[in-house]
Design a protein around this motif. Structure first.
Motif, mmCIF file in Angstrom:
data_model
loop_
_atom_site.group_PDB
_atom_site.id
_atom_site.type_symbol
_atom_site.label_atom_id
_atom_site.label_comp_id
_atom_site.label_asym_id
_atom_site.label_seq_id
_atom_site.Cartn_x
_atom_site.Cartn_y
_atom_site.Cartn_z
ATOM 1 N N VAL A 8 0.859 -1.175 0.000
ATOM 2 C CA VAL A 8 0.000 0.000 0.000
ATOM 3 C C VAL A 8 0.901 1.233 0.000
ATOM 4 O O VAL A 8 1.825 1.342 0.806
ATOM 5 C CB VAL A 8 -0.917 0.034 1.247
ATOM 6 N N VAL A 20 -5.165 2.626 7.154
ATOM 7 C CA VAL A 20 -4.976 1.322 6.506
ATOM 8 C C VAL A 20 -5.377 0.208 7.473
ATOM 9 O O VAL A 20 -6.145 -0.695 7.128
ATOM 10 C CB VAL A 20 -3.515 1.143 6.035
ATOM 11 N N ARG A 56 -7.301 -5.636 -0.705
ATOM 12 C CA ARG A 56 -6.910 -4.735 -1.786
ATOM 13 C C ARG A 56 -8.110 -3.947 -2.298
ATOM 14 O O ARG A 56 -8.018 -2.732 -2.510
ATOM 15 C CB ARG A 56 -6.278 -5.527 -2.923
ATOM 16 N N THR A 66 -2.515 0.356 -4.421
ATOM 17 C CA THR A 66 -2.004 -0.917 -3.919
ATOM 18 C C THR A 66 -1.324 -1.709 -5.034
ATOM 19 O O THR A 66 -1.495 -1.420 -6.212
ATOM 20 C CB THR A 66 -3.148 -1.764 -3.331
#
Length: 137
Positions: A8, A20, A56, A66
């Motif tokens: 990422v 995240v 993802r 990503t």
């Protein structure tokens, strides 16, 4: 034997890494290992998760860029020279290593700009390890 790693890319600003972790955590996706790298403008987070495709997609929907790649994960013997044994075999065969990181998730080291403030904030909320405790792991 190949493991899917989710990378990422994010701008280097306070709270972005937490976003995240929040995105995957709220979705019930477990992080089994991770690595972070930072530069002045951006950061890179490498994740080993139990549902990389879903993670993802969720991170993409949250505005993150990503990338998937394959990595090799090995169990290194917990003795002096254990890591060297693995690295030596690769070096002797001419296999280059781009990067490596540990996926032992339970004990995490943080590099922060204001370590005293971080200790103050986390004391009593999490188990903070002393230098001696880390060396005894």
């Amino acid at each position: 034997m190949k493991v899917t790693q989710l990378t990422v890319f994010l701008e280097n600003r306070s709270g972005r890494l937490a976003e995240v972790a929040d995105v995957v955590g709220r979705a019930g996706i477990n992080i089994h290992g991770f690595s972070t790298t930072e530069a002045a403008e951006y950061g890179i987070v490498r994740l080993i998760v139990d549902d990389p495709e879903r993670a993802r997609a969720l991170l993409h929907d949250a505005g993150f860029t990503t990338h998937f790649s394959q990595v090799l994960c090995v169990k290194v013997e917990d003795v002096p020279g254990g890591l060297a044994q693995v690295l030596d075999q690769l070096a002797e065969a001419g296999v280059s290593i781009d990067y490596l990181y540990s996926i032992s998730f339970w004990n995490i080291c943080f590099a922060v700009r204001d370590i005293d403030r971080a200790v103050e904030l986390l004391a009593g909320r999490v188990t903070l390890l002393t230098n001696e405790e880390v060396l005894a792991l």
